[in-house]
Design an enzyme around this catalytic site. Sequence first.
Site, PDB file in Angstrom:
ATOM      1  N   ARG A 192      77.180  73.682  31.010  1.00  0.00           N
ATOM      2  CA  ARG A 192      75.744  73.871  31.194  1.00  0.00           C
ATOM      3  C   ARG A 192      75.533  75.137  32.005  1.00  0.00           C
ATOM      4  NH1 ARG A 192      71.917  72.410  28.256  1.00  0.00           N
ATOM      5  NH2 ARG A 192      70.413  71.902  29.924  1.00  0.00           N
ATOM      6  N   TYR A 238      83.871  69.200  38.006  1.00  0.00           N
ATOM      7  CA  TYR A 238      82.827  69.516  38.971  1.00  0.00           C
ATOM      8  C   TYR A 238      83.372  69.375  40.387  1.00  0.00           C
ATOM      9  CZ  TYR A 238      78.397  69.790  41.375  1.00  0.00           C
ATOM     10  OH  TYR A 238      77.395  70.195  42.206  1.00  0.00           O
ATOM     11  N   ARG A 258      69.779  53.272  49.263  1.00  0.00           N
ATOM     12  CA  ARG A 258      69.952  52.998  50.683  1.00  0.00           C
ATOM     13  C   ARG A 258      68.746  52.209  51.191  1.00  0.00           C
ATOM     14  NH1 ARG A 258      71.651  59.208  52.145  1.00  0.00           N
ATOM     15  NH2 ARG A 258      73.387  59.337  50.658  1.00  0.00           N
ATOM     16  N   GLU A 280      64.560  76.805  39.192  1.00  0.00           N
ATOM     17  CA  GLU A 280      65.869  76.626  38.576  1.00  0.00           C
ATOM     18  C   GLU A 280      65.712  75.947  37.212  1.00  0.00           C
ATOM     19  OE1 GLU A 280      69.703  74.014  39.818  1.00  0.00           O
ATOM     20  OE2 GLU A 280      69.046  75.491  41.308  1.00  0.00           O
ATOM     21  N   ARG A 313      77.428  55.271  39.550  1.00  0.00           N
ATOM     22  CA  ARG A 313      76.672  54.520  40.536  1.00  0.00           C
ATOM     23  C   ARG A 313      75.460  55.365  40.935  1.00  0.00           C
ATOM     24  NH1 ARG A 313      77.376  55.933  45.877  1.00  0.00           N
ATOM     25  NH2 ARG A 313      78.830  57.643  46.251  1.00  0.00           N
ATOM     26  N   ARG A 332      63.951  72.159  39.712  1.00  0.00           N
ATOM     27  CA  ARG A 332      63.608  72.183  41.127  1.00  0.00           C
ATOM     28  C   ARG A 332      63.123  73.567  41.544  1.00  0.00           C
ATOM     29  NH1 ARG A 332      69.493  71.578  44.204  1.00  0.00           N
ATOM     30  NH2 ARG A 332      70.581  73.264  43.137  1.00  0.00           N
ATOM     31  N   ASP A 371      82.311  70.238  44.570  1.00  0.00           N
ATOM     32  CA  ASP A 371      81.430  70.767  45.602  1.00  0.00           C
ATOM     33  C   ASP A 371      82.201  71.821  46.393  1.00  0.00           C
ATOM     34  OD1 ASP A 371      79.000  69.428  45.198  1.00  0.00           O
ATOM     35  OD2 ASP A 371      79.757  67.620  46.182  1.00  0.00           O
TER      36      ASP A 371
END
Length: 370
Positions: free
Chosen positions: A247, A346, A174, A298, A170, A278, A348
């Site tokens: 990666r 992955y 917003r 980066e 997805r 970035r 956080d």
Amino acid sequence: MYDYLIVGAGLYGSVFAHEMTNAGKKCLVIDKRGHIGGNIHTSETEGINVHEYGAHIFHTDNKAVWDYMNRFAEFNRFTNEPIAIFKDEVYNLPFNMNTFHQMWGIRTPEEAKRIIKEQVEAEGIIEPKNLEEQALSLVGRDIYEKLIKGYTEKQWGKKATELPAFIIRRIPVRFIYSNNYFNDRYQGIPVGGYTRIAEKLLEGTEVILNADFFKDRGRYSSMAKKIVFTGMIDEYFDYVHGELEYRSLRFEHEILDTDNYQGSAVVNYTEFEIPYTRIIEHKHFEFGTQPKTVITREYPEKWERGIEPYYPVNDTRNGEIYEKYRQMAETENGVIFAGRLGEYRYYDMHHIVQRALEMAALERESQALI
């Protein structure tokens, strides 16, 4: 003899060590790097706390995790509001009404929804076969071409048409004027940097740095009743089922003789021709007013043995390989495989903290039953 050998002094290893040390267990933490904290490590340059391994913004909806982290640091009110640059155009992220106004000159949610719907229908994609088709079927051509395509191809090192559709399940869109990237209730940066948190977590625990588990595996393994392994699971098993794909990232730090380089902590560069994804300006994480600034470019890179892996490539092929290693891990007595690399998933930061706390609770419970 230690109760636990914890391989990796990152966030998972530090939280687990803290919990088990407090439970009266004797823990040894080793790390092949020369510092604690793993990828959340921060160091001070020009009075600025530099996120050495990329931007780390703590955010969570889990009050227990937030309260736990606040035991070790005071968090400021930083809100992640990155911007994206495509050629000479500047856009707010995440995709919100500010983005749509910048892109199409419109003002209302109804107008934005109509344009996105028209562009999605114009693509005529029923069953997306790759990431490009998936993105086009979700947000249409304009947003995809300017803000997704180049960034994604740099990040993964592959053309969007070669990446599986499920990578983008997805795309958050917003229809409000809000640049807050995260929806989580709690968000902030620890005042003074993340390394202070790791230091407090590891108080009372023996730590050995510049210690490579694999260079003296037999001796390290014999030193503890149980191992918590936060490294690469395929490396642990000597790649018997082949290499998993990761990666990597390369960070280029620079001190600049200006008090404000880009006006934002995080600026994404979404065109493919710019090699970095970035630029991070660290002083903005803590609202710094220092006379100089530190920026970090980066660069995503292909992972090879010998360089640092940062995140797994969770496609079908790697999922099949990992499943073989996972089955081996289940029969590896006395070893807990944990974290992004140990679980090939992955996570956080808030997920890592939660997982470590849950595992520590399970360990205490199982030992209480013995």
